[in-house]
Scaffold this motif. Structure first.
Motif, mmCIF file in Angstrom:
data_model
loop_
_atom_site.group_PDB
_atom_site.id
_atom_site.type_symbol
_atom_site.label_atom_id
_atom_site.label_comp_id
_atom_site.label_asym_id
_atom_site.label_seq_id
_atom_site.Cartn_x
_atom_site.Cartn_y
_atom_site.Cartn_z
ATOM 1 N N GLY A 1 2.554 3.689 8.195
ATOM 2 C CA GLY A 1 1.808 2.894 7.220
ATOM 3 C C GLY A 1 0.769 3.732 6.537
ATOM 4 O O GLY A 1 0.989 4.908 6.250
ATOM 5 N N SER A 2 -0.398 3.161 6.304
ATOM 6 C CA SER A 2 -1.471 3.882 5.635
ATOM 7 C C SER A 2 -2.028 4.973 6.539
ATOM 8 O O SER A 2 -2.361 4.724 7.693
ATOM 9 C CB SER A 2 -2.598 2.917 5.256
ATOM 10 N N ALA A 3 -2.159 6.193 5.994
ATOM 11 C CA ALA A 3 -2.722 7.294 6.777
ATOM 12 C C ALA A 3 -4.174 7.035 7.135
ATOM 13 O O ALA A 3 -4.693 7.587 8.102
ATOM 14 C CB ALA A 3 -2.604 8.601 5.988
ATOM 15 N N CYS A 4 -4.847 6.188 6.344
ATOM 16 C CA CYS A 4 -6.262 5.914 6.593
ATOM 17 C C CYS A 4 -6.480 5.114 7.866
ATOM 18 O O CYS A 4 -7.587 5.043 8.377
ATOM 19 C CB CYS A 4 -6.871 5.178 5.398
ATOM 20 N N SER A 5 -5.434 4.453 8.377
ATOM 21 C CA SER A 5 -5.564 3.726 9.637
ATOM 22 C C SER A 5 -4.663 4.325 10.708
ATOM 23 O O SER A 5 -4.379 3.693 11.712
ATOM 24 C CB SER A 5 -5.231 2.236 9.431
ATOM 25 N N ALA A 6 -4.191 5.558 10.448
ATOM 26 C CA ALA A 6 -3.308 6.214 11.410
ATOM 27 C C ALA A 6 -4.069 6.527 12.687
ATOM 28 O O ALA A 6 -5.284 6.689 12.686
ATOM 29 C CB ALA A 6 -2.738 7.496 10.811
ATOM 30 N N GLY A 7 -3.341 6.619 13.777
ATOM 31 C CA GLY A 7 -3.957 6.918 15.062
ATOM 32 C C GLY A 7 -4.390 5.675 15.809
ATOM 33 O O GLY A 7 -4.768 5.753 16.969
ATOM 34 N N VAL A 8 -4.328 4.532 15.146
ATOM 35 C CA VAL A 8 -4.681 3.268 15.789
ATOM 36 C C VAL A 8 -3.404 2.447 15.912
ATOM 37 O O VAL A 8 -2.859 1.978 14.914
ATOM 38 C CB VAL A 8 -5.735 2.487 14.962
ATOM 39 N N PRO A 9 -2.868 2.277 17.121
ATOM 40 C CA PRO A 9 -1.606 1.560 17.292
ATOM 41 C C PRO A 9 -1.778 0.063 17.062
ATOM 42 O O PRO A 9 -2.185 -0.686 17.949
ATOM 43 C CB PRO A 9 -1.222 1.865 18.740
ATOM 44 N N GLN A 10 -1.509 -0.360 15.856
ATOM 45 C CA GLN A 10 -1.639 -1.774 15.539
ATOM 46 C C GLN A 10 -0.592 -2.146 14.502
ATOM 47 O O GLN A 10 -0.090 -1.292 13.772
ATOM 48 C CB GLN A 10 -3.039 -2.080 14.993
ATOM 49 N N ALA A 11 -0.255 -3.431 14.455
ATOM 50 C CA ALA A 11 0.726 -3.899 13.497
ATOM 51 C C ALA A 11 0.168 -3.788 12.081
ATOM 52 O O ALA A 11 -1.031 -3.976 11.853
ATOM 53 C CB ALA A 11 1.098 -5.345 13.812
ATOM 54 N N SER A 12 1.030 -3.480 11.131
ATOM 55 C CA SER A 12 0.622 -3.367 9.734
ATOM 56 C C SER A 12 0.136 -4.704 9.195
ATOM 57 O O SER A 12 0.842 -5.713 9.259
ATOM 58 C CB SER A 12 1.807 -2.885 8.895
ATOM 59 N N HIS A 13 -1.077 -4.710 8.623
ATOM 60 C CA HIS A 13 -1.593 -5.943 8.033
ATOM 61 C C HIS A 13 -0.774 -6.360 6.823
ATOM 62 O O HIS A 13 -0.687 -7.538 6.489
ATOM 63 C CB HIS A 13 -3.066 -5.773 7.637
ATOM 64 N N VAL A 14 -0.132 -5.380 6.165
ATOM 65 C CA VAL A 14 0.703 -5.697 5.005
ATOM 66 C C VAL A 14 1.935 -6.485 5.443
ATOM 67 O O VAL A 14 2.256 -7.537 4.875
ATOM 68 C CB VAL A 14 1.123 -4.404 4.268
ATOM 69 N N LEU A 15 2.634 -5.995 6.471
ATOM 70 C CA LEU A 15 3.831 -6.686 6.937
ATOM 71 C C LEU A 15 3.501 -8.050 7.532
ATOM 72 O O LEU A 15 4.255 -9.014 7.359
ATOM 73 C CB LEU A 15 4.567 -5.816 7.943
ATOM 74 N N LEU A 16 2.378 -8.146 8.228
ATOM 75 C CA LEU A 16 1.967 -9.446 8.766
ATOM 76 C C LEU A 16 1.697 -10.434 7.634
ATOM 77 O O LEU A 16 2.081 -11.610 7.708
ATOM 78 C CB LEU A 16 0.719 -9.297 9.646
ATOM 79 N N ALA A 17 1.053 -9.970 6.564
ATOM 80 C CA ALA A 17 0.773 -10.839 5.418
ATOM 81 C C ALA A 17 2.059 -11.272 4.717
ATOM 82 O O ALA A 17 2.107 -12.337 4.090
ATOM 83 C CB ALA A 17 -0.146 -10.117 4.430
ATOM 84 N N MET A 18 3.105 -10.452 4.827
ATOM 85 C CA MET A 18 4.407 -10.790 4.243
ATOM 86 C C MET A 18 5.156 -11.826 5.083
ATOM 87 O O MET A 18 6.259 -12.250 4.709
ATOM 88 C CB MET A 18 5.253 -9.521 4.114
ATOM 89 N N GLY A 19 4.582 -12.211 6.216
ATOM 90 C CA GLY A 19 5.211 -13.200 7.074
ATOM 91 C C GLY A 19 6.038 -12.613 8.189
ATOM 92 O O GLY A 19 6.754 -13.340 8.892
ATOM 93 N N CYS A 20 5.970 -11.297 8.379
ATOM 94 C CA CYS A 20 6.732 -10.655 9.449
ATOM 95 C C CYS A 20 6.057 -10.880 10.797
ATOM 96 O O CYS A 20 4.838 -11.027 10.875
ATOM 97 C CB CYS A 20 6.844 -9.152 9.189
ATOM 98 N N SER A 21 6.844 -10.864 11.846
ATOM 99 C CA SER A 21 6.289 -10.963 13.187
ATOM 100 C C SER A 21 5.596 -9.655 13.550
ATOM 101 O O SER A 21 5.816 -8.607 12.920
ATOM 102 C CB SER A 21 7.405 -11.233 14.197
ATOM 103 N N GLU A 22 4.779 -9.688 14.598
ATOM 104 C CA GLU A 22 4.103 -8.472 15.034
ATOM 105 C C GLU A 22 5.118 -7.441 15.507
ATOM 106 O O GLU A 22 4.961 -6.238 15.243
ATOM 107 C CB GLU A 22 3.085 -8.781 16.135
#
Length: 397
Positions: A332-353
């Motif tokens: 995803g975004s390199a600015c949030s790299a290194g933090v293992p978390q689900a993409s806020h973009v995909l979650l906003a698109m209605g995707c599961s975690e």
């Protein structure tokens, strides 16, 4: 021991190599002394470099030279636009407390808006997006028309940095202009990949940065209309229309301007070549991994962006397994790299975690070749198979 250059670089959305002409433009001025605010000959020479660069960028993006405000990059440009516009609009009318944006913005926008909400009392409303990450225009229209006088500004990115979907910014500005609401757009990923015309878009502020389009790191710009009032974040020498104080980096600005000019000049050819290479990458990867899912709009997207879900895998595991084979990509975004978390973009698109955590972004750029795609296709099947085995073992442990 020096680091080896990666054999296959598929993370151009994070940063792309500098164009040779941009390197030449920057290095031509590195050894020259001179502060662009000084009145002596060296200062005047530095000022000439800055102003000629400003004219280059203005011509490339169809704005007036005075509308180009140099910054340290996209994050500063976004913060300057959002905070500066909000303060200016709110100071002029304290009832203007609402900021409308989308749930898929870059963190440079989302976190700046969060700061305004926490510290300045802004009421931030994140408009939903559809399954392709495109802003819901009816929801935005309803939010505006519910109480247009209370809206301080609207911010909608031009193209999404993760899944590549292009946003209908011209429709946003048409809606906002009917109510006199200023619009900011984060165009960091778009310049050089899409046609970007500041005047035609009708936005009041537009952020871009050098290192996404073949220029140097640490320099960018905010295009901001001459009539638009922006309260500065920085105070000092009053440079850049008193919007952004600070000594200007003339060599970096020269490299930035050269990259903007070249990337815009060759944008159509770039989009054709890189778009075809991206399509080849997607087709061949999906042939190697038949259940891979293509995320984002399949057509109306950045030409260099291929965002894919690999069911049964952890994106971080895939990334590291590919990295071990000399193939570099992103979750995803390199600015949030290194933090293992689900993409806020995909979650906003209605995707599961689970869906959001099993996706990778492959982003192509001006140095990308068919050989890069060949290497990825050769590696992706075995890597996915191994990652799925790891996930299964973890699940049964």
């Amino acid at each position: 021991m020096s680091d080896q250059r990666p054999s296959v670089y598929l993370d151009h959305a994070a940063t792309t190599p500098m164009l040779p002409d941009a390197v030449a433009a920057m290095t031509a001025h590195l050894a020259h002394p001179g502060n662009a605010s000084s009145l002596h000959a060296s200062g005047r020479q530095a000022r000439r470099v800055v102003e000629e660069s400003r004219e280059q960028i203005a011509q490339a993006l169809n704005c007036r030279p005075g509308e180009v405000v140099f910054t340290s990059g996209g994050t500063e440009a976004d913060n300057l636009a959002l905070k500066g516009l909000w303060w200016s609009r709110h100071d002029a009318d304290p009832t203007r407390t609402r900021v409308l944006s989308t749930a898929v913005e870059h963190h440079a926008v989302l976190d700046a808006l969060g700061w305004l909400a926490d510290h300045e009392g802004a009421q931030v409303e994140l408009v939903p997006v559809d399954r392709q990450a495109r802003v819901d225009m009816e929801a935005l229209r309803e939010a505006v028309e519910r109480d247009p006088a209370s809206v301080a500004l609207i911010s909608v990115m031009l193209a999404n940095n993760e899944v590549g979907t292009v946003q209908p910014v011209a429709e946003v500005t048409e809606l906002a202009s009917a109510h006199g609401i200023p619009v900011h757009t984060d165009a960091v990923q778009a310049v050089g990949q899409l046609p970007v015309d500041f005047a035609a878009l009708g936005v009041d502020a537009l952020a871009l940065t050098g290192h996404k389009l073949g220029g140097p790191l640490g320099v960018g710009a905010l295009l901001v209309g001459r009539e638009v009032a922006v309260t500065p974040l920085l105070h000092g020498g009053g440079q850049e229309r008193d919007i952004r104080s600070g000594t200007l980096d003339a060599p970096a600005i020269a490299g930035f301007a050269a990259a903007v000019e070249l990337s815009v000049k060759h944008q159509a050819d770039y989009a054709t070549r890189i778009g075809a290479l991206r399509d080849e990458l997607v087709e061949r990867v999906r042939a190697a991994v038949p259940d891979a899912i293509y995320n984002g709009d399949p057509v109306d997207r950045l030409p260099g962006n291929a965002h894919l879900k690999f069911p049964g895998c952890e994106g971080d595991s895939l990334l590291m397994l590919l990295d071990a084979r000399g193939i570099e990509c992103s979750t995803g975004s390199a600015c949030s790299a290194g933090v293992p978390q689900a993409s806020h973009v995909l979650l906003a698109m209605g995707c599961s975690e689970e869906f959001a955590r099993s996706s990778l972004r492959f982003s192509l750029g001006h140095t990308s070749t068919t050989a890069d795609v060949d290497a990825l296709v050769e590696a992706i099947g075995p890597v996915v198979e191994r990652a799925r085995g790891t996930s299964t073992r973890k699940a049964t442990a």
